[in-house]
Scaffold this motif. Structure first.
Motif, short mmCIF file in Angstrom:
data_model
loop_
_atom_site.label_atom_id
_atom_site.label_comp_id
_atom_site.label_asym_id
_atom_site.label_seq_id
_atom_site.Cartn_x
_atom_site.Cartn_y
_atom_site.Cartn_z
N LEU A 42 108.46 -21.10 -102.65
CA LEU A 42 109.15 -20.75 -103.93
C LEU A 42 109.36 -21.75 -105.00
O LEU A 42 109.15 -21.29 -106.24
N LYS A 43 109.35 -23.20 -104.80
CA LYS A 43 109.31 -23.76 -105.93
C LYS A 43 108.03 -23.86 -106.72
O LYS A 43 107.91 -23.75 -108.00
N ARG A 44 106.99 -23.68 -106.21
CA ARG A 44 105.38 -23.22 -107.05
C ARG A 44 105.52 -22.21 -107.60
O ARG A 44 105.17 -22.26 -108.77
N GLU A 45 106.08 -21.13 -107.18
CA GLU A 45 106.11 -19.88 -107.65
C GLU A 45 107.09 -20.04 -108.92
O GLU A 45 106.55 -19.41 -110.21
N THR A 46 108.02 -20.69 -108.68
CA THR A 46 109.23 -20.72 -110.00
C THR A 46 108.51 -21.64 -110.85
O THR A 46 108.71 -21.39 -112.27
N ARG A 47 107.99 -22.80 -110.52
CA ARG A 47 107.47 -23.62 -111.58
C ARG A 47 106.14 -23.01 -112.43
O ARG A 47 105.96 -23.44 -113.65
N ALA A 48 105.42 -22.28 -111.72
CA ALA A 48 104.43 -21.63 -112.39
C ALA A 48 104.69 -20.82 -113.60
O ALA A 48 104.25 -20.93 -114.58
#
Length: 441
Positions: free
Chosen positions: A316-322
Motif C-alpha cells: 500500500l505504501k508503494r502504491e500511494t508513493r507512486a
C-alpha cells in the motif's frame, strides 16, 4: 409533568461526526440535556479516527443536487458558527478531470442549475504556474481539464469535532468513556449497552453512531435474533478503508505553500494543505478496500482490523508513493520520508447516502443508526445531527431526505453521491508483508 420529565433519554454510541452532531443538536433542543449521554472508547476529545483526523475537505462540489444543497447549508455553518469558524480555511480547490470522465462537468452543471457557479476553467498548461508554483512537476498526463472553485477549503477536523462535543457537554450532555462489548436485549428493546469493563449504560433510545465498527457490534445480536442475511446491517453499510500518507514540511516549504488550495488529483486521491500547527501535508489514496472476516456463526462481515491503524503494508505504501512522490506535487514529496502512515476507516453505503434510521426489526424497537459517511461526510458535522434529531423525534425530514436516509431494500439504481470511493479490493490482498487481523471474531 414538565417537559424535562417526558423527554426520552438518549444514549449515543460513538463520537464521530454523526454522534457528536446528534448530541449537540439534541442538547440545544432538550429542556434537560442531562438526559443525553454519549459513550466512546476514548475520553473527550476522542483519539484520531475518521471524524477526528488532522484535516478534512469542506466543499459543495457534488454531482448530486441533493448533497450540493446540504453542503451549502453546512458551509454556512462552518463560516459563521463560533464553534467551527476558527477551524475553517477557505483556500479553494483545484480539481483535475481525467480523460473520459464526466464527473467535473456534472458537478459544474449542478452549480449552474442552482443559479450560482463559482467555478472557473484552468488550462492544464497553467496549473504549474499558479499558487506559487507548488504544482510544478505534477504529472498531468491522462487529464483533460481542470477547474478552480474558490469557495471550497478545508478544516482542522480534530479540533472541529472536539469543539462541537465540548459545546454539547457545556449544554449538559454526559460523556462516558468505555469500549462497547455487547448490546443487551429485553422485551423487544435494547435494554443497555455493556462495556468491556462490565458497566451498563441504558436509555429510552439507543443510537449507534459507530461507523465502520457497526457490523461487528450488531452481528452477535443479529445472530441471536436470527435475522436473515439480506436484512442484516452489512447490507446497509460496509467498513471501508483508505491509506493516508503524511509529509512533514519545513518552514520554508510552509511559506511556499501559504497559498495552497486543496488539490484533487482526479479519481486517484487528494492533497490537503498542511496546518500550521503540525506542518503535515496529507495525501489520501482514494483506492479503497474492505477487510472481510467470517464470524463464528459463518456470516461474512467487514470490519477494521484489530491492529494499530498506523501499520500499513509496504504494498500500500508503494502504491500511494507512486502517486504522491512521483506524480502529485513532487517538489514537496519526492525522495522525502513520510512522517507517518495511517489507515482511515468509514462506513460505506451502496449509494453513499447516509443511514439515519430506526432499525426495522421489532425486536430492536428503540435502536437507531446514524452511519454511512462514505468518505464524503465530515463537512456535514454541523448539520447531520439536526436531521438525526428529527428522526429520533418522529418528525422526519421530508420525503426526499427520509427516502435517501432510510433503511433500504436493495439499491434503487441511482448514481451515488461519491461513487469513486466504492471499494473493490480486500485488505488481505494488499498486505502480504503485514500480519492480518484474525479470521474470526
Amino acid at each position: 409533568m414538565s417537559d424535562q420529565d417526558t423527554e426520552p433519554s438518549v444514549l449515543i454510541v460513538g463520537t464521530g461526526i454523526f454522534g457528536t452532531s446528534t448530541a449537540y443538536h439534541l442538547a440545544k433542543s432538550y429542556a434537560n440535556p442531562s438526559r443525553i449521554t454519549v459513550i466512546d472508547r476514548t475520553p473527550s476529545p476522542p483519539e484520531p479516527a475518521a471524524s477526528t483526523d488532522i484535516n478534512k475537505i469542506i466543499r459543495a462540489d457534488y454531482s448530486s443536487p441533493f448533497y450540493c444543497d446540504l453542503a451549502h447549508e453546512a458551509l454556512h455553518a462552518w463560516a459563521t458558527w463560533p464553534e467551527l469558524k476558527p477551524f475553517y480555511h477557505q483556500t479553494g480547490w483545484i480539481n483535475l478531470g481525467e480523460k473520459g470522465s464526466d464527473l467535473p462537468e456534472r458537478i459544474r452543471k449542478v452549480f449552474r442549475d442552482r443559479g450560482h457557479d463559482p467555478t472557473k476553467d484552468v488550462p492544464l498548461e497553467d496549473v504549474e504556474k499558479n499558487w506559487n508554483g507548488i504544482m510544478k512537476g505534477t504529472d498531468l498526463k491522462g487529464f483533460q481539464d481542470a477547474y478552480w472553485n474558490p469557495e471550497a477549503g478545508w478544516c482542522d477536523a480534530s479540533a472541529g469535532t472536539a469543539s462541537m462535543m465540548e459545546a454539547a457537554q457545556k449544554y449538559g450532555v454526559n460523556y462516558v468513556t468505555g469500549c462497547v462489548a455487547e448490546l443487551c436485549l429485553s422485551d423487544g428493546r435494547v435494554r443497555c449497552v455493556r462495556t468491556t469493563s462490565g458497566e451498563e449504560c441504558g436509555a429510552d433510545m439507543i443510537v449507534l453512531a459507530t461507523g465502520a465498527w457497526t457490523s461487528s457490534i450488531l452481528s452477535p445480536i443479529e445472530d441471536q435474533l436470527g435475522i436473515a442475511e439480506e436484512d442484516r446491517v452489512e447490507r446497509q453499510a460496509q467498513a471501508a478503508g483508505v491509506a493516508v500518507a503524511h509529509y512533514k514540511m519545513s518552514a520554508a516549504e510552509m511559506d511556499q505553500l501559504s497559498e495552497m488550495p486543496v488539490v484533487v488529483y482526479g479519481e486517484e486521491g487528494e492533497v490537503i494543505p498542511p496546518p500550521a500547527s503540525n506542518r503535515l501535508l496529507k495525501y489520501t489514496n482514494s483506492n479503497t478496500f474492505t477487510n472481510t472476516i467470517t464470524t463464528e456463526s459463518g456470516h461474512r462481515i467487514s470490519v477494521p482490523p484489530t491492529r494499530d491503524q498506523h501499520v500499513v503494508s509496504e504494498r500500500l505504501k508503494r502504491e500511494t508513493r507512486a502517486a504522491m512522490s512521483s506524480r502529485v506535487m513532487p517538489t514537496f514529496t519526492h525522495g522525502k520520508e513520510e512522517e507517518y502512515w495511517r489507515l482511515c476507516w468509514d462506513a460505506f453505503t451502496p449509494t453513499q447516502n447516509w443511514l439515519l434510521s430506526r432499525h426495522p426489526s421489532s425486536s430492536l424497537s428503540n435502536l437507531y443508526l446514524a452511519i454511512g459517511g462514505s468518505f464524503h461526510s465530515y463537512k456535514f458535522l454541523p448539520i447531520s445531527g439536526k436531521y438525526m434529531a428529527n428522526v429520533l423525534s418522529g418528525k422526519g425530514n421530508g420525503a426526499e431526505k427520509d427516502e435517501a436516509w432510510q433503511w433500504k431494500k436493495g439499491n434503487d439504481g441511482r448514481r451515488g453521491a461519491h461513487e469513486k470511493t466504492k471499494p473493490h479490493r480486500e485488505l488481505c490482498d494488499l498486505e502480504h508483508d503485514v500480519a492480518t487481523s484474525p479470521a474470526n471474531l
